[in-house]
Motif scaffolding. Structure first.
Motif, short mmCIF file in Angstrom:
data_model
loop_
_atom_site.label_atom_id
_atom_site.label_comp_id
_atom_site.label_asym_id
_atom_site.label_seq_id
_atom_site.Cartn_x
_atom_site.Cartn_y
_atom_site.Cartn_z
N ALA A 29 0.82 -1.21 0.00
CA ALA A 29 0.00 0.00 0.00
C ALA A 29 0.85 1.26 0.00
CB ALA A 29 -0.93 -0.02 1.21
N GLU A 30 2.13 1.11 0.41
CA GLU A 30 3.01 2.28 0.47
C GLU A 30 3.72 2.53 -0.86
OE1 GLU A 30 3.37 4.49 3.14
OE2 GLU A 30 1.55 3.38 3.58
N LYS A 31 3.34 1.80 -1.88
CA LYS A 31 3.89 2.04 -3.22
C LYS A 31 2.82 2.70 -4.07
CE LYS A 31 7.15 -1.83 -3.24
NZ LYS A 31 7.56 -3.07 -3.93
N LEU A 32 3.16 3.83 -4.64
CA LEU A 32 2.21 4.57 -5.46
C LEU A 32 2.76 4.74 -6.88
CD1 LEU A 32 1.14 7.41 -2.98
CD2 LEU A 32 -0.16 5.37 -3.60
N ARG A 33 1.86 4.82 -7.83
CA ARG A 33 2.24 5.03 -9.23
C ARG A 33 1.73 6.40 -9.67
NH1 ARG A 33 -1.24 0.28 -11.11
NH2 ARG A 33 -2.37 1.21 -9.37
N MET A 34 2.63 7.19 -10.26
CA MET A 34 2.21 8.50 -10.75
C MET A 34 2.16 8.50 -12.27
SD MET A 34 5.43 10.86 -9.52
CE MET A 34 7.12 10.29 -9.55
N GLY A 35 1.04 8.97 -12.79
CA GLY A 35 0.85 9.03 -14.23
C GLY A 35 1.38 10.33 -14.80
N ILE A 36 2.20 10.22 -15.86
CA ILE A 36 2.82 11.38 -16.50
C ILE A 36 2.79 11.17 -18.02
CG2 ILE A 36 4.96 12.69 -16.79
CD1 ILE A 36 5.71 12.07 -13.96
N GLU A 37 2.51 12.24 -18.76
CA GLU A 37 2.49 12.14 -20.22
C GLU A 37 3.88 11.92 -20.79
OE1 GLU A 37 1.22 14.67 -24.21
OE2 GLU A 37 1.55 15.70 -22.30
N ALA A 38 4.86 12.65 -20.28
CA ALA A 38 6.25 12.57 -20.75
C ALA A 38 6.44 13.08 -22.17
CB ALA A 38 6.79 11.14 -20.62
N SER A 51 18.24 8.83 -22.36
CA SER A 51 18.25 7.43 -21.91
C SER A 51 16.85 6.84 -21.76
CB SER A 51 19.00 7.32 -20.58
OG SER A 51 18.29 7.98 -19.55
N GLY A 52 15.83 7.68 -22.03
CA GLY A 52 14.45 7.19 -21.92
C GLY A 52 13.82 7.39 -20.56
N GLN A 53 14.55 8.04 -19.65
CA GLN A 53 14.01 8.30 -18.31
C GLN A 53 13.10 9.53 -18.33
OE1 GLN A 53 14.66 6.25 -15.49
NE2 GLN A 53 15.40 5.01 -17.21
N VAL A 54 12.01 9.46 -17.57
CA VAL A 54 11.09 10.59 -17.48
C VAL A 54 11.72 11.67 -16.61
CG1 VAL A 54 8.81 11.37 -16.71
CG2 VAL A 54 9.07 9.13 -17.82
N VAL A 55 11.71 12.89 -17.11
CA VAL A 55 12.31 14.02 -16.40
C VAL A 55 11.36 15.21 -16.49
CG1 VAL A 55 14.69 13.27 -16.81
CG2 VAL A 55 13.55 14.75 -18.48
N GLY A 56 11.67 16.27 -15.73
CA GLY A 56 10.92 17.51 -15.84
C GLY A 56 10.37 17.98 -14.51
N PHE A 57 9.78 19.16 -14.55
CA PHE A 57 9.23 19.80 -13.36
C PHE A 57 8.20 18.91 -12.67
CE2 PHE A 57 6.03 22.45 -11.28
CZ PHE A 57 6.78 23.33 -10.53
N ASP A 58 7.25 18.36 -13.44
CA ASP A 58 6.22 17.50 -12.85
C ASP A 58 6.82 16.30 -12.14
OD1 ASP A 58 4.09 19.08 -13.76
OD2 ASP A 58 3.95 18.00 -15.66
N LYS A 59 7.78 15.65 -12.80
CA LYS A 59 8.43 14.47 -12.21
C LYS A 59 9.14 14.84 -10.92
CE LYS A 59 10.62 10.36 -12.16
NZ LYS A 59 11.85 10.60 -11.40
N ASP A 60 9.86 15.97 -10.92
CA ASP A 60 10.58 16.38 -9.71
C ASP A 60 9.62 16.70 -8.57
OD1 ASP A 60 12.85 16.08 -11.20
OD2 ASP A 60 13.34 18.22 -11.33
N ILE A 61 8.51 17.35 -8.90
CA ILE A 61 7.50 17.64 -7.87
C ILE A 61 6.92 16.33 -7.34
CG2 ILE A 61 5.18 18.57 -7.47
CD1 ILE A 61 7.25 20.75 -7.46
N GLY A 62 6.59 15.41 -8.23
CA GLY A 62 6.04 14.12 -7.81
C GLY A 62 7.00 13.37 -6.90
N ASP A 63 8.29 13.35 -7.26
CA ASP A 63 9.29 12.68 -6.43
C ASP A 63 9.39 13.34 -5.05
OD1 ASP A 63 9.93 10.87 -8.40
OD2 ASP A 63 11.69 11.96 -9.09
N ALA A 64 9.35 14.67 -5.01
CA ALA A 64 9.45 15.39 -3.74
C ALA A 64 8.25 15.11 -2.85
CB ALA A 64 9.58 16.89 -3.99
N LEU A 65 7.07 15.04 -3.44
CA LEU A 65 5.86 14.74 -2.67
C LEU A 65 5.91 13.31 -2.12
CD1 LEU A 65 3.12 16.36 -4.95
CD2 LEU A 65 4.12 17.29 -2.86
N CYS A 66 6.37 12.37 -2.93
CA CYS A 66 6.47 10.98 -2.48
C CYS A 66 7.47 10.86 -1.33
CB CYS A 66 6.88 10.08 -3.64
SG CYS A 66 5.57 9.87 -4.88
#
Length: 251
Positions: free
Chosen positions: A24-33, A44-59
């Motif tokens: 239950a402590e694992k969450l998935r965040m949806g991003i368009e990319a 390298s195919g990794q998702v990056v950007g402002f949204d991703k950084d905000i999502g990581d910080a919130l998690c």
């Protein structure tokens, strides 16, 4: 013996509960990319950007493990409701129409809509001047809704699956101008592809608030995300992420 069996059953139940709790402590965040600088993929195919950084910080603040699940823009809300991910952090405008399908957190940034067109074109943005023009915008966005509601059949609206494809048609001369989020346009105008283009007129929508979407009724997750958002704003994490992408606050 009975006592020992009870102990084993209790221990097994505890292990099952702990495993479920961890899951239950694992969450998935949806991003368009496909919406730089807010979300895209690096070399390298990794998702990056402002949204991703905000999502990581919130998690991190929620002390949960998160993974990114990418989705086409058109299907991102249906995918959330189909439980392909738990929340959307992908520059989603908070609108009354979307509130019928999902619940939103408070805003995590504010946006504006503004036209861009070639620098060497005297491009006016009033209704009479735009009559007969071909204006591009991304499908299923606030920009698309605004253009259709404001100008109707007076202009031809060309819709694109991604913002990147809209820019390609602008540089190819297939549209007269684009309407999109100001900060996405700001980033593109700094690029080599966008150097011959500029903002035209004033922003047409000044109060575009961007929120994180969750499934209807998931108040617990909304509350956790809102608390985490307050915390990253208070401790300076938000500002560090903001400053990584923009020389001004977009909050």
């Amino acid at each position: 013996m009975q006592t020992y069996k009870k102990f084993l059953l209790a221990a097994a139940a505890t292990l099952v509960f702990s495993a479920n709790a961890m899951a239950a402590e694992k969450l998935r965040m949806g991003i368009e990319a496909a919406y730089p600088p807010f979300n895209s993929k690096d070399a390298s195919g990794q998702v990056v950007g402002f949204d991703k950084d905000i999502g990581d910080a919130l998690c991190a603040k929620m002390k949960v493990e998160c993974e990114v699940v990418t989705s086409d823009w058109d299907g991102i809300i249906p995918a959330l409701n189909a439980k392909k991910f738990d929340f959307i952090v992908s520059s989603l405008s908070i609108t009354d129409e979307r509130k019928q399908a999902v619940d939103f957190t408070k805003r995590y940034y504010s946006n504006k809509l503004q036209f861009i067109a070639p620098k060497n074109v005297d491009f006016k943005t009033d209704k009479d001047a735009l009559k007969g023009k071909v204006i591009g915008t991304q499908r299923a966005t606030l920009s698309a809704t605004w253009l259709e509601d404001t100008y109707g059949s007076d202009i031809e609206v060309k819709l694109y699956d991604t913002q990147e494809n809209a820019y390609l048609d602008l540089t190819s001369g297939r549209v007269d101008a684009l309407l999109a989020d100001k900060y996405v346009n700001y980033d593109w105008l700094k690029s080599d592809a966008g150097k011959n283009y500029e903002f035209k007129g004033e922003p047409v929508v000044e109060s575009d608030e961007i929120g994180i979407a969750v499934r209807k009724g998931d108040k617990q997750l909304v509350d956790k995300l809102n608390t985490a958002l307050d915390e990253i704003i208070a401790d300076g994490t938000y500002k560090k992420i903001n400053d990584k992408y923009f020389p001004f606050s977009i909050y």
